[in-house]
Design a protein around this motif. Structure first.
Motif, PDB file in Angstrom:
ATOM      1  N   ARG A 187       0.832  -1.214   0.000  1.00 32.84           N
ATOM      2  CA  ARG A 187       0.000   0.000   0.000  1.00 32.84           C
ATOM      3  C   ARG A 187       0.861   1.257   0.000  1.00 32.84           C
ATOM      4  NH1 ARG A 187      -1.602   3.368   3.961  1.00 32.84           N
ATOM      5  NH2 ARG A 187      -0.741   2.017   5.607  1.00 32.84           N
ATOM      6  N   ILE A 188       1.894   1.265   0.819  1.00 33.74           N
ATOM      7  CA  ILE A 188       2.757   2.451   0.897  1.00 33.74           C
ATOM      8  C   ILE A 188       3.577   2.607  -0.380  1.00 33.74           C
ATOM      9  CG2 ILE A 188       4.712   3.469   2.139  1.00 33.74           C
ATOM     10  CD1 ILE A 188       3.553   2.188   4.675  1.00 33.74           C
ATOM     11  N   TRP A 189       4.055   1.480  -0.929  1.00 35.66           N
ATOM     12  CA  TRP A 189       4.840   1.555  -2.163  1.00 35.66           C
ATOM     13  C   TRP A 189       3.983   2.061  -3.320  1.00 35.66           C
ATOM     14  CZ3 TRP A 189       9.034   2.579  -4.288  1.00 35.66           C
ATOM     15  CH2 TRP A 189       9.359   2.180  -5.579  1.00 35.66           C
ATOM     16  N   ASN A 190       2.702   1.755  -3.314  1.00 36.77           N
ATOM     17  CA  ASN A 190       1.809   2.246  -4.366  1.00 36.77           C
ATOM     18  C   ASN A 190       1.730   3.768  -4.384  1.00 36.77           C
ATOM     19  OD1 ASN A 190       1.148  -0.271  -5.383  1.00 36.77           O
ATOM     20  ND2 ASN A 190      -0.658  -0.516  -4.060  1.00 36.77           N
ATOM     21  N   VAL A 191       1.908   4.393  -3.232  1.00 36.93           N
ATOM     22  CA  VAL A 191       1.913   5.861  -3.157  1.00 36.93           C
ATOM     23  C   VAL A 191       3.106   6.431  -3.914  1.00 36.93           C
ATOM     24  CG1 VAL A 191       2.055   7.846  -1.588  1.00 36.93           C
ATOM     25  CG2 VAL A 191       0.682   5.847  -0.955  1.00 36.93           C
ATOM     26  N   CYS A 192       4.216   5.685  -3.929  1.00 36.31           N
ATOM     27  CA  CYS A 192       5.462   6.184  -4.517  1.00 36.31           C
ATOM     28  C   CYS A 192       5.716   5.678  -5.935  1.00 36.31           C
ATOM     29  CB  CYS A 192       6.662   5.760  -3.654  1.00 36.31           C
ATOM     30  SG  CYS A 192       6.465   5.973  -1.886  1.00 36.31           S
ATOM     31  N   GLU A 193       5.132   4.549  -6.281  1.00 38.99           N
ATOM     32  CA  GLU A 193       5.568   3.785  -7.453  1.00 38.99           C
ATOM     33  C   GLU A 193       5.481   4.540  -8.767  1.00 38.99           C
ATOM     34  OE1 GLU A 193       5.051  -0.786  -9.099  1.00 38.99           O
ATOM     35  OE2 GLU A 193       3.530   0.090  -7.778  1.00 38.99           O
ATOM     36  N   THR A 194       4.485   5.409  -8.922  1.00 36.65           N
ATOM     37  CA  THR A 194       4.322   6.092 -10.210  1.00 36.65           C
ATOM     38  C   THR A 194       5.442   7.090 -10.477  1.00 36.65           C
ATOM     39  OG1 THR A 194       2.863   7.694  -9.116  1.00 36.65           O
ATOM     40  CG2 THR A 194       1.825   5.815 -10.233  1.00 36.65           C
ATOM     41  N   ASN A 195       5.968   7.701  -9.457  1.00 38.70           N
ATOM     42  CA  ASN A 195       7.078   8.647  -9.612  1.00 38.70           C
ATOM     43  C   ASN A 195       8.013   8.528  -8.406  1.00 38.70           C
ATOM     44  OD1 ASN A 195       8.698  10.746 -10.580  1.00 38.70           O
ATOM     45  ND2 ASN A 195       7.452  12.317  -9.570  1.00 38.70           N
ATOM     46  N   PRO A 196       8.738   7.418  -8.304  1.00 38.42           N
ATOM     47  CA  PRO A 196       9.520   7.144  -7.092  1.00 38.42           C
ATOM     48  C   PRO A 196      10.767   8.005  -6.985  1.00 38.42           C
ATOM     49  CG  PRO A 196       9.957   5.482  -8.746  1.00 38.42           C
ATOM     50  CD  PRO A 196       8.881   6.365  -9.314  1.00 38.42           C
ATOM     51  N   ARG A 197      11.144   8.283  -5.758  1.00 40.82           N
ATOM     52  CA  ARG A 197      12.407   8.953  -5.466  1.00 40.82           C
ATOM     53  C   ARG A 197      13.457   7.904  -5.161  1.00 40.82           C
ATOM     54  NH1 ARG A 197       9.100  12.986  -1.445  1.00 40.82           N
ATOM     55  NH2 ARG A 197       8.157  14.287  -3.072  1.00 40.82           N
ATOM     56  N   HIS A 198      14.690   8.303  -5.279  1.00 41.24           N
ATOM     57  CA  HIS A 198      15.794   7.353  -5.139  1.00 41.24           C
ATOM     58  C   HIS A 198      15.785   6.670  -3.776  1.00 41.24           C
ATOM     59  CE1 HIS A 198      20.088   6.069  -4.881  1.00 41.24           C
ATOM     60  NE2 HIS A 198      19.911   5.851  -6.173  1.00 41.24           N
ATOM     61  N   ASP A 199      15.617   7.459  -2.726  1.00 47.58           N
ATOM     62  CA  ASP A 199      15.648   6.889  -1.377  1.00 47.58           C
ATOM     63  C   ASP A 199      14.438   6.008  -1.108  1.00 47.58           C
ATOM     64  OD1 ASP A 199      13.875   8.973  -1.368  1.00 47.58           O
ATOM     65  OD2 ASP A 199      14.915  10.148   0.139  1.00 47.58           O
ATOM     66  N   GLU A 200      13.291   6.332  -1.727  1.00 48.76           N
ATOM     67  CA  GLU A 200      12.103   5.492  -1.570  1.00 48.76           C
ATOM     68  C   GLU A 200      12.323   4.128  -2.221  1.00 48.76           C
ATOM     69  OE1 GLU A 200       8.819   9.147  -1.581  1.00 48.76           O
ATOM     70  OE2 GLU A 200       9.256   8.023  -3.416  1.00 48.76           O
ATOM     71  N   CYS A 201      13.003   4.123  -3.352  1.00 51.88           N
ATOM     72  CA  CYS A 201      13.310   2.857  -4.023  1.00 51.88           C
ATOM     73  C   CYS A 201      14.221   1.989  -3.163  1.00 51.88           C
ATOM     74  CB  CYS A 201      13.962   3.115  -5.380  1.00 51.88           C
ATOM     75  SG  CYS A 201      12.864   3.852  -6.611  1.00 51.88           S
ATOM     76  N   LEU A 202      15.250   2.600  -2.584  1.00 56.64           N
ATOM     77  CA  LEU A 202      16.153   1.839  -1.714  1.00 56.64           C
ATOM     78  C   LEU A 202      15.406   1.260  -0.525  1.00 56.64           C
ATOM     79  CD1 LEU A 202      19.313   4.160  -1.684  1.00 56.64           C
ATOM     80  CD2 LEU A 202      19.021   1.991  -2.894  1.00 56.64           C
ATOM     81  N   ALA A 203      14.491   2.053   0.057  1.00 58.17           N
ATOM     82  CA  ALA A 203      13.698   1.572   1.188  1.00 58.17           C
ATOM     83  C   ALA A 203      12.782   0.431   0.758  1.00 58.17           C
ATOM     84  CB  ALA A 203      12.879   2.719   1.786  1.00 58.17           C
ATOM     85  N   ALA A 204      12.241   0.514  -0.458  1.00 57.81           N
ATOM     86  CA  ALA A 204      11.363  -0.543  -0.959  1.00 57.81           C
ATOM     87  C   ALA A 204      12.137  -1.833  -1.193  1.00 57.81           C
ATOM     88  CB  ALA A 204      10.683  -0.090  -2.250  1.00 57.81           C
ATOM     89  N   ILE A 205      13.347  -1.730  -1.764  1.00 56.00           N
ATOM     90  CA  ILE A 205      14.177  -2.920  -1.955  1.00 56.00           C
ATOM     91  C   ILE A 205      14.458  -3.595  -0.615  1.00 56.00           C
ATOM     92  CG2 ILE A 205      16.493  -3.703  -2.605  1.00 56.00           C
ATOM     93  CD1 ILE A 205      16.451  -1.636  -4.853  1.00 56.00           C
ATOM     94  N   GLU A 206      14.791  -2.776   0.375  1.00 60.09           N
ATOM     95  CA  GLU A 206      15.048  -3.315   1.710  1.00 60.09           C
ATOM     96  C   GLU A 206      13.799  -3.991   2.280  1.00 60.09           C
ATOM     97  OE1 GLU A 206      16.132  -1.706   6.228  1.00 60.09           O
ATOM     98  OE2 GLU A 206      16.142  -0.326   4.515  1.00 60.09           O
ATOM     99  N   ALA A 207      12.648  -3.331   2.121  1.00 60.49           N
ATOM    100  CA  ALA A 207      11.404  -3.862   2.681  1.00 60.49           C
ATOM    101  C   ALA A 207      11.007  -5.179   2.020  1.00 60.49           C
ATOM    102  CB  ALA A 207      10.286  -2.831   2.527  1.00 60.49           C
ATOM    103  N   TRP A 208      11.015  -5.223   0.685  1.00 61.51           N
ATOM    104  CA  TRP A 208      10.650  -6.467   0.001  1.00 61.51           C
ATOM    105  C   TRP A 208      11.639  -7.576   0.329  1.00 61.51           C
ATOM    106  CZ3 TRP A 208       5.924  -6.483  -1.101  1.00 61.51           C
ATOM    107  CH2 TRP A 208       5.267  -5.421  -1.716  1.00 61.51           C
ATOM    108  N   GLY A 209      12.895  -7.206   0.494  1.00 58.99           N
ATOM    109  CA  GLY A 209      13.897  -8.212   0.875  1.00 58.99           C
ATOM    110  C   GLY A 209      13.617  -8.800   2.248  1.00 58.99           C
ATOM    111  N   LYS A 210      13.224  -7.953   3.198  1.00 54.84           N
ATOM    112  CA  LYS A 210      12.909  -8.448   4.542  1.00 54.84           C
ATOM    113  C   LYS A 210      11.707  -9.394   4.523  1.00 54.84           C
ATOM    114  CE  LYS A 210      14.768  -4.607   7.248  1.00 54.84           C
ATOM    115  NZ  LYS A 210      14.457  -3.483   8.164  1.00 54.84           N
ATOM    116  N   LEU A 211      10.799  -9.156   3.578  1.00 56.80           N
ATOM    117  CA  LEU A 211       9.617 -10.011   3.443  1.00 56.80           C
ATOM    118  C   LEU A 211       9.890 -11.248   2.582  1.00 56.80           C
ATOM    119  CD1 LEU A 211       6.970  -7.192   2.877  1.00 56.80           C
ATOM    120  CD2 LEU A 211       7.171  -8.642   4.914  1.00 56.80           C
ATOM    121  N   ASN A 212      11.146 -11.379   2.106  1.00 56.79           N
ATOM    122  CA  ASN A 212      11.550 -12.498   1.247  1.00 56.79           C
ATOM    123  C   ASN A 212      10.778 -12.543  -0.075  1.00 56.79           C
ATOM    124  OD1 ASN A 212      13.355 -13.435   3.243  1.00 56.79           O
ATOM    125  ND2 ASN A 212      11.698 -14.522   4.281  1.00 56.79           N
TER     126      ASN A 212
END
Length: 608
Positions: free
Chosen positions: A402-427
């Motif tokens: 849900r939170i990534w959907n807020v950013c996905e259309t025009n993501p910022r660099h730091d948001e992308c890094l946070a998303a990679i980390e988050a999806w990685g933690k969720l495997n």
């Protein structure tokens, strides 16, 4: 009476036991006596407290826990802003980032050797995110001077700057400020120091107090504390003010040099500089990392000097209690903070949420995250990069999406890094890879971006994918530095190939003058210690010393684990601790007993 020291039992009524921010103090006890080390561990030898009444925190302070690595500098509170205002280059002084960043970030959040990325300005830190609430994001501004410095060979920077000036380019303080900002943000302290030296040699500007403080900070970072101390003696006496020594103190703390930090603090008192909350916060960071019992001593000092705690003071204490799993104590500090009229900010709330999650209080953590998020996340988009990894820690896949959907259309660099980390933690590796591919289409392939995905592969033991990404980095011309080394080492370690990880790190340090991250060495040391491999543990320990890392209790704890697992004594280990100025905490004291080659047991007594 100061709230952190307020207690139902007065100080003088019961054996000097007091409540200080839920930290118990005892007149004096030493937990090392059983292991044969009985030196006083108080901070009184440095003159921090009154010579007539010496307090020392007892070992029952319920603060026996592991502390994350901290990086130190100025904070955004008023008293720390005074330090920042003292630097003409407009950059954050006396450290690499915000003082409170260490509560939420690690030393791996750097870029390799100051690599320049074509992205909007971002530090990927909670404090930087909080600042966006007050001002809009701006595209990074770079100066012509900075670009000239990047192009110049390292050994010929002065000549290149002379030529740039001869070509008719205007040199203003604003131009210098922008160059310094960009150099510091990329950790290019050596070049920033060369620029400062060139400016002084050209006498383009009259140096003032803040310029000397900035030079001191750069020398400490690029050449070490000893050179910084020598430089202070060259500063005109009229400019050797509190900000000079405050800058040196912050660098001593950031380099984890306990002895030198205490000496500088004592020097400041000898020079009759006022004891500030900034200096006390530095000591709190230092002792949080090295000797938590002394935290109570600093609190008593602040009370004696009538120093009001800042929001950062409370943040440090909250994090300290949280890491000790004392959630009730952590909440009590929050209550005291509010009673003093200081509402927990986003940084503090993020720290609280992290510790609630760690303690298994998922409902409490989720309630706090919803409170942080507010009613309109799109308006508070700066919160996304804070919330993504926290919801991932909770295992909330739907919330991360849900939170990534807020950013996905025009993501910022730091948001992308946070998303990679988050999806990685969720495997959920495929989602992390999708974000990565999106990043390299929008921005160039960089070591920082790749390191984020490498960490995901390492944590999920995906060695082949990690190797493919490393090859892709090489083909793409990515600059490989400490951040990437750390990710590669952990990739091999997680795959059970510690020897390969060790070999990679050795080759990297031989081919580069850059210094690996402390945790990189520690990862290898821990693996050898777990095996009981004394030979390789000692070799790694020696390399850490050769790399000029200040001795830390954690290093010795891991090293002694090697001897314990090998079931062999560690002869001379107490002498090594004394030589490095480390006085054992409870964990080290217990380990010393186990590795004591001359320890007797009931059976050996019968045979004697």
């Amino acid at each position: 009476m100061w709230a952190l020291r307020r207690a139902s039992i007065p100080l003088r009524t019961r054996r000097f036991n007091v409540r200080a921010s839920c930290v118990k103090l005892a007149r004096t006890t030493c937990v090392e006596e059983e292991s044969g080390i009985s030196e006083s561990r108080g901070i009184t030898y440095s003159g921090f407290l009154s010579p007539k009444v010496h307090y020392h925190s007892g070992h029952n302070a319920s603060l026996n826990f592991t502390v994350r690595r901290c990086g130190l500098s100025s904070s955004s509170t008023k008293e720390e802003d005074d330090l920042e205002d003292g630097f003409s280059e407009l950059e954050t002084p006396a450290g690499d980032g915000n003082e409170s960043d260490s509560l939420l970030t690690s030393d791996t959040e750097l870029s390799d050797n100051g690599e320049k990325e074509d992205v909007e300005e971002s530090r990927n830190e909670v404090d930087e995110a909080a600042k966006e609430k007050e001002k809009p994001r701006r595209v990074r501004v770079e100066s012509e001077l900075f670009n000239e410095i990047l192009k110049a060979p390292g050994t010929s920077l002065h000549l290149a700057l002379d030529k740039w000036l001869e070509e008719g380019n205007e040199l203003t303080r604003e131009e210098v400020s922008l160059a310094m900002v960009n150099l510091r943000k990329r950790k290019m302290f050596g070049r920033a120091l060369q620029l400062s030296e060139w400016l002084e040699s050209k006498k383009q500007f009259e140096f003032i107090e803040r310029d000397y403080a900035s030079r001191l900070d750069l020398i400490a970072k690029a050449r070490g504390l000893q050179k910084a101390e020598v430089y202070i003696e060259t500063i005109p006496e009229s400019f050797r003010s509190e900000i000079i020594y405050r800058t040196l103190l912050a660098n001593c703390v950031s380099q984890n040099n306990v002895k030198k930090a205490e000496e500088v603090f004592s020097k400041m008192k000898d020079l009759n500089f006022p004891v500030t909350v900034f200096a006390c916060n530095q000591l709190l960071f230092l002792y949080k990392r090295n000797d938590k019992k002394k935290i109570a001593d600093v609190l008593l000092l602040m009370e004696n000097e009538n120093i009001k705690p800042s929001s950062l003071t409370y943040e440090i204490l909250i994090d300290t209690k949280g890491q000790s799993k004392d959630i009730d104590g952590m909440d009590q500090i929050v209550d005291r903070m509010k009673a003093q009229g200081i509402e927990p900010g986003i940084k503090t709330q993020a720290v609280l949420a992290r510790h609630y999650i760690s303690a298994g209080l998922q409902d409490k953590a989720e309630t706090l995250l919803k409170e942080m998020e507010g009613e309109n996340l799109k308006q508070n988009r700066w919160l996304c990069r804070i919330l993504l990894p926290l919801y991932a820690n909770l295992g909330k896949e739907d919330e991360v999406g849900r939170i990534w959907n807020v950013c996905e259309t025009n993501p910022r660099h730091d948001e992308c890094l946070a998303a990679i980390e988050a999806w990685g933690k969720l495997n959920i590796i495929d989602e992390a890879e999708k974000v990565f591919e999106m990043m390299i289409k929008k921005w160039k392939l960089s070591s920082k971006t790749c390191s984020g995905l490498l960490k995901v592969y390492a944590n999920n033991k995906m060695l082949m994918k990690g190797k493919d990404l490393i090859k892709r980095m090489g083909d793409g011309g990515c600059r490989i530095g400490p951040l990437t080394w750390d990710a590669i080492v952990k990739l091999y370690v997680q795959a059970g190939e510690v020897e390969k990880a060790d070999s990679v790190l050795q080759k990297a340090t031989q081919q580069s003058q850059l210094k690996p991250i402390f945790s990189t060495y520690l990862t290898i040391l821990e693996q050898y210690a777990n095996r009981g491999d004394i030979h390789n543990s000692e070799k790694t320990f020696y390399r850490m010393k050769q790399a000029d890392y200040p001795s830390r209790p954690k290093m010795y704890q891991v090293l002694m684990n090697a001897y314990i697992n090998a079931k062999l004594p560690a002869y001379g280990i107490r002498d090594r601790l004394r030589a490095d100025g480390i006085y054992p905490n409870r964990t080290l004291a217990n380990q010393l007993i186990q590795v004591d080659g001359f320890r007797k047991n009931p059976v050996s007594d019968l045979l004697d």
